[in-house]
Design a protein around this motif. Structure first.
Motif: not given
Length: 413
Positions: A133-144
Motif C-alpha cells: 500500500v503506497l502511503l504518502p507521509a506525513p500520514y495519520w497514525t492509524t493508517y500504517p
C-alpha cells in the motif's frame, strides 16, 4: 506457523499471551498525548493540549435533539441492518452528491462505527497478505497500523515542506513495485492540513488507473478548506476510477461529533457487500441513536459547519503567525483541516534546559514538561523533525499555549 514452547514444569504448551498481530500494534500517538494532557490537567497542572484533532464546539442543537427523540423511539432499541439504517444510507448518498458531486446509490454506502472502522474495513476488505500500500507521509497514525493488521505492507512515500507535504506522481511511480495494489490518499490532510489541487488529484487518479491500482481516499475534512482551496473527490475527477476507489468519510469533524462514532465507506458494490459481511461479525450495526443523530446532521444545512470553519480559519492564521515568529521553527500555512505541521529540524542537536534535543520525541517531552503544552512529535506521522499541533481549541488557549512554547524554545542554544 509459530510453534509454542513447552513449559518444563507441566509439559503443556506455553502459547504467547498476546498474539503477534495485536501485540505489534502501536498505541495511537495522538490519543496518548491527549490522554496525558488531560491527566496532567486533572492533577492540577495548567496544561494546554494541541494533540487531539477534536473540534472544541458542541454538537449542533438540532442533532442533539434528534438523538434525544431517538432514545424514546422503540425502533431504536433493537438490532438494525449491519450496513446501516436504510434512510441514513440514502441520506449519505444524497449528501455525497450535494457536497462532492459523486453520485452513488445507497446500496454502495456502508455506515461504520466512526471513521477509524471505515479505514480498517477498507484495507481488510481489499488487501491480501503481502500486498503493498503506497502511503504518502506525513500520514495519520492509524493508517500504517490498519494496513499491517490487514496483512499489507505500508510503503512510505515522503514529502516535505518544500512541496507543501504533497507527493507527486513521479514519487509514487518510483515507489511502485509489482506488489503495489493500493494508494492511500488523504486530502485535506491529517496531519499537515495540505490540500491537493484538482489538477494534482486528476493526475494521481489517471496514474492509478493506468497502473491498475486501487485508491482509498479519506475525505473526512472535506468542508474544512481555506484560501480558495477545494476538496476534490478522486472518483469525480477521474470517473473511470470509481470501480477501484473507496471513499471514507464521517460526521466527526464537520459536525463536531467525534464522540458519536459514525462514519461511512463508499465503494463498488462487491466491496461494500464484503465489508458489510465483515461488519456483521465485527460489531453488527452502529448504535441506532448515533445513526439517527447522523441522519439529522447530513440531511440538514451546513450553517453550523461554516461557522466552525470561520473560527478554524481565524485560529489557523493566528497559530501560523505565532509559530513562524519562533526561531528555528518553519511553519507552512495549511489550506485545510485544523492542523499545522511545523518543521523544527533546526532545533535538533541543540540543548534546552540542560537536555540535548536528540529528536522531536525529546523535544515534545521538554515542551510538555517545561511549558505545559502538549504537542505530537513527527515520529508518530512517519517524519521525524516536525511537530503537529491541532488548532481545534479555544482562541485564548491557542494564543497562551503557543506563547508559552515560544518562550521556552527561545532558550534553545
Amino acid at each position: 506457523m509459530a510453534t509454542p514452547e513447552t513449559t518444563p514444569a507441566t509439559g503443556t504448551p506455553d502459547f504467547p499471551r498476546i498474539s503477534k498481530r495485536i501485540g505489534g500494534i502501536a498505541e495511537s500517538a495522538t490519543l496518548a498525548v491527549d490522554a496525558k494532557a488531560k491527566a496532567l490537567k486533572a492533577a492540577g497542572r495548567p496544561v494546554i493540549g494541541f494533540g487531539a484533532g477534536e473540534p472544541d464546539f458542541p454538537t449542533p442543537e438540532a442533532i442533539v435533539a434528534a438523538a434525544q427523540a431517538a432514545c424514546a423511539d422503540p425502533r431504536n432499541h433493537r438490532y438494525t441492518p449491519a450496513a446501516g439504517l436504510p434512510e441514513l444510507r440514502e441520506a449519505v448518498a444524497a449528501k455525497t452528491l450535494r457536497d462532492s458531486g459523486y453520485r452513488v446509490p445507497a446500496s454502495q454506502v456502508l455506515i461504520t462505527n466512526g471513521g477509524k472502522q471505515a479505514v480498517y474495513q477498507a484495507f481488510a476488505t481489499i488487501v491480501d497478505p503481502g500486498d503493498e500500500v503506497l502511503l504518502p507521509a506525513p500520514y495519520w497514525t492509524t493508517y500504517p497500523e490498519a494496513i499491517t493488521l490487514a496483512g499489507g505492507v505500508p510503503v512510505q512515500v515522503t514529502a516535505d515542506e518544500s512541496t507543501d507535504y504533497l507527493v507527486t506522481v513521479e514519487q509514487l511511480e518510483a515507489a511502485r513495485t509489482p506488489r503495489a495494489k493500493v494508494l492511500l490518499l488523504c486530502s485535506p490532510s491529517n496531519p499537515t492540513g495540505s490540500v491537493y489541487s484538482r489538477e494534482q488529484i486528476t493526475a494521481i487518479g489517471q496514474w492509478a488507473l493506468a497502473n491498475g491500482l486501487w485508491v482509498i481516499t479519506d475525505e473526512i475534512y472535506e468542508h474544512l478548506v481555506y484560501d480558495g482551496a477545494e476538496s476534490v473527490s478522486l472518483p469525480v475527477a477521474v470517473p473511470e476510477m470509481a470501480d477501484r476507489t473507496i471513499v471514507l468519510n464521517g460526521v466527526a469533524k464537520t459536525y463536531a461529533m467525534t464522540g458519536w462514532r459514525v462514519g461511512w465507506l463508499i465503494g463498488p458494490a462487491d466491496v461494500v457487500k464484503a465489508a458489510a459481511n465483515l461488519q456483521s461479525h465485527l460489531t453488527s450495526n452502529v448504535a441506532n441513536v448515533s445513526q439517527r443523530a447522523a441522519l439529522e446532521a447530513v440531511s440538514g444545512p451546513l450553517d453550523a459547519a461554516h461557522e466552525m470553519r470561520e473560527a478554524f480559519d481565524r485560529r489557523r492564521r493566528t497559530i501560523v503567525e505565532l509559530l513562524s515568529a519562533i526561531p528555528g521553527v518553519t511553519c507552512p500555512t495549511p489550506k485545510g483541516a485544523f492542523y499545522v505541521y511545523p518543521s523544527v529540524k533546526e532545533l535538533i542537536g541543540k540543548r534546552l534546559r540542560g537536555t540535548t534535543i536528540t529528536d522531536t520525541v525529546t523535544l515534545a517531552a521538554l515542551i510538555l514538561e517545561h511549558a505545559e503544552v502538549a504537542v505530537v512529535p513527527g515520529e508518530a506521522f512517519g517524519t521525524p523533525g516536525y511537530l503537529r499541533l491541532s488548532y481545534a481549541l479555544g482562541d485564548d488557549d491557542l494564543k497562551t499555549g503557543v506563547t508559552r512554547m515560544g518562550e521556552l524554545l527561545r532558550e534553545v542554544s
